[in-house]
Write an enzyme that holds these catalytic residues in place. Sequence first.
Site, PDB file in Angstrom:
ATOM      1  N   GLU A   1      40.238   8.587 -33.367  1.00 36.93           N
ATOM      2  CA  GLU A   1      39.079   9.229 -32.750  1.00 36.93           C
ATOM      3  C   GLU A   1      38.393  10.159 -33.747  1.00 36.93           C
ATOM      4  OE1 GLU A   1      41.048  11.112 -29.444  1.00 36.93           O
ATOM      5  OE2 GLU A   1      41.965   9.201 -28.875  1.00 36.93           O
TER       6      GLU A   1
ATOM      7  N   GLU B   1      44.466   6.629 -26.517  1.00 35.81           N
ATOM      8  CA  GLU B   1      45.614   6.629 -27.439  1.00 35.81           C
ATOM      9  C   GLU B   1      46.504   5.407 -27.254  1.00 35.81           C
ATOM     10  OE1 GLU B   1      44.535   9.290 -25.847  1.00 35.81           O
ATOM     11  OE2 GLU B   1      44.069  10.729 -27.436  1.00 35.81           O
TER      12      GLU B   1
ATOM     13  N   PHE C   1      45.919  14.901 -31.869  1.00 38.09           N
ATOM     14  CA  PHE C   1      46.988  15.898 -31.740  1.00 38.09           C
ATOM     15  C   PHE C   1      48.247  15.148 -31.313  1.00 38.09           C
ATOM     16  CE2 PHE C   1      43.313  18.570 -31.461  1.00 38.09           C
ATOM     17  CZ  PHE C   1      43.695  19.825 -31.930  1.00 38.09           C
TER      18      PHE C   1
ATOM     19  N   ASP D   1      50.539  15.862 -29.558  1.00 37.64           N
ATOM     20  CA  ASP D   1      50.842  16.011 -28.131  1.00 37.64           C
ATOM     21  C   ASP D   1      50.411  14.769 -27.352  1.00 37.64           C
ATOM     22  OD1 ASP D   1      51.003  19.396 -27.944  1.00 37.64           O
ATOM     23  OD2 ASP D   1      49.790  18.521 -29.534  1.00 37.64           O
ATOM     24  N   PHE D   2      49.326  14.148 -27.797  1.00 41.42           N
ATOM     25  CA  PHE D   2      48.774  13.020 -27.041  1.00 41.42           C
ATOM     26  C   PHE D   2      49.522  11.721 -27.322  1.00 41.42           C
ATOM     27  CE2 PHE D   2      44.553  15.307 -28.182  1.00 41.42           C
ATOM     28  CZ  PHE D   2      44.920  16.402 -27.421  1.00 41.42           C
TER      29      PHE D   2
ATOM     30  N   HIS E   1      48.455  21.409 -27.177  1.00 38.27           N
ATOM     31  CA  HIS E   1      47.916  21.031 -28.496  1.00 38.27           C
ATOM     32  C   HIS E   1      48.743  21.640 -29.636  1.00 38.27           C
ATOM     33  CE1 HIS E   1      44.518  20.015 -25.969  1.00 38.27           C
ATOM     34  NE2 HIS E   1      43.816  19.561 -26.985  1.00 38.27           N
TER      35      HIS E   1
END
Lengths: 325, 296
Positions: A26, A57, A80, A82-83, A126
Amino acid sequence: MRVVENLNHALHEVLAADPRAFLLGEDLLDPYGGAFKATRGLSTRFPAQVVTTPISESAITGVGAGLALCGDTAIVEIMFSDFVTLAFDQIVNFAAKSVSMYGSRVPMRLIVRLPTGGGRGYGPTHSQSLQKHFIGVPGLDVYEMSPLHDNRAVFAEMIAAERPCVFFEDKILYTKRMHEVDDLFTWDLTGGLARVHVDTPPDCVIIAPGGVTHRALAAMRRLLLEQEIVCTLLVPSRLHPLDAAPLVAVAREARSVVVAEESTAGGTWGAEVAHALHRELWGVLRNPVALAHSADSIIPTASHLERAVLLTETTIYDTVLESLK
Amino acid sequence: MTTDLDRLLLIRHFERALLDLFAKGELNGTTHTCLGQEIVPVALAPLLGPRDHVFSNHRGHGHYLARFDDPAGLLAEIMGREGAVCDGVGGSQHILREGYLSTGVQGESLPVAAGAALHLRGSGALACAYIGDGTWGEGAVYEALNLAALWSLPLLVVVEHNGIAQTTPTSLAMAGDIGARCAAFGVRHAALPADDVLEIRDRLAPLIASVRDGAPLVVEFAVNRLGPHSKGDDTRSGVADLRDWYREMVGVPGFADADARARDRVESVVRDVKARPPSTWGQDSADPRLLHGAKP
């Protein structure tokens, strides 16, 4: 050179060397060049190989796996780490399994890049370090970026392995300089293992992934100057599968061992490393391998609250002292 | 020469043989038969070329047998015997062979198929993914459709809409319908009955030709799942009254002979494979058959 520039060079090299190498993610396109600028210039130079994607994702990781399945090299950036939970199925159930679940080995050149970690005030969703969730997945290699490992060599290694990799990049490292180590210490690199040390046998061996390098070095400096405690730092590039033999060889000579990482408590990479060392050095180690990590907590946004939760130089300093009691 | 009827009957008798083996306790684990859905892959078979990539799902025996005339390799895979397509590691729902891949997680294959389609884009080849109506509950389907439309991918999605997901009827699982969902992405959608192989081919041939040029397509077939979801877990009543191409063809000239041939062939395959030693998992060897070498 800053770490993010070195990483950027590595990506340039991968795309330049192979017209069938793709980079997906992205907001990668110039002039923005990615949220952390690791991909700057790539879409301009390799417009057919850099693919900007929607916020999907799972799909972009699956697309990367599909390209890899067809013999291409695919690098996926999750903005990030986290994703990456959104891509967990594609990584664990598809890419990693495809290497072996069809009976014979299927080469898969897929690298999922994961900007990681806290210390920047981005808050609970994040700032995480999710490495531990990928430890012990058959067929999946877990790497972490380090200021002591040239990313060009690391990427070459990941691609040559032809196994899916997750590559964690501590966001704090991007603006640090490559190969910059405190004058008190010397460092070397053997295989994928970086070692930072003084010329005296260590009291304590600290084992840490790349993102913790600077915090470990700061703790080592204070321990040496304030406590006359000598530490050796070992930074492996590949966290899993872990080549324990060189760690064992160094740890054998020390009075204590600390594994330091930014992960929150529980089910950590460090616990896995400790287990490997205990198996090899039971009866030799004077004390159990000690673990230093972040608290068992979400990661708050406000900087004073975040500092109280995350692994710091002081966490490592205190853990080393405790380990030598 | 193998006819469409031979292929249909091979799949039908193969699946029946599996249920029979299960009933006798001779199969390990589980299996999902495609009884009643045989026409779809048989109709598609000649429309797909060797450079096209096929992504199958948990109910994939028909997809495999329509592409490869290899009931022995498939049965050996399911039974874990020598000669198994994937050494018995993947089993019924995880098979990889020469541009054909099946995997067992719903929706997972669509993004992967989109990646294969990205690899193939411009080459004239396509990626074809079989999914069910239940698969439309997965978000990955929509992420992949979005990419297929955005990137003009040669992606063919074949939906075998059998009206039931395991035990849940579509009416309890899907709001709206598949056509409207495709329309939302600007992806072409064609709904076809699955009762005539030649008619399906006539309708699909031009549509598939345009997929190869980068216009993704979702083809939805109305099919009946005549068997259980897995082994003997059917909770439905009235299954025996569902329309079945096999029953309708009894009496057609030549059917009885073809049916007997297929039954005999499957019986012979079962005897052969049952007598084989267990498969061996050669973990580290790379098998050149698995390389998806169709470079555009």
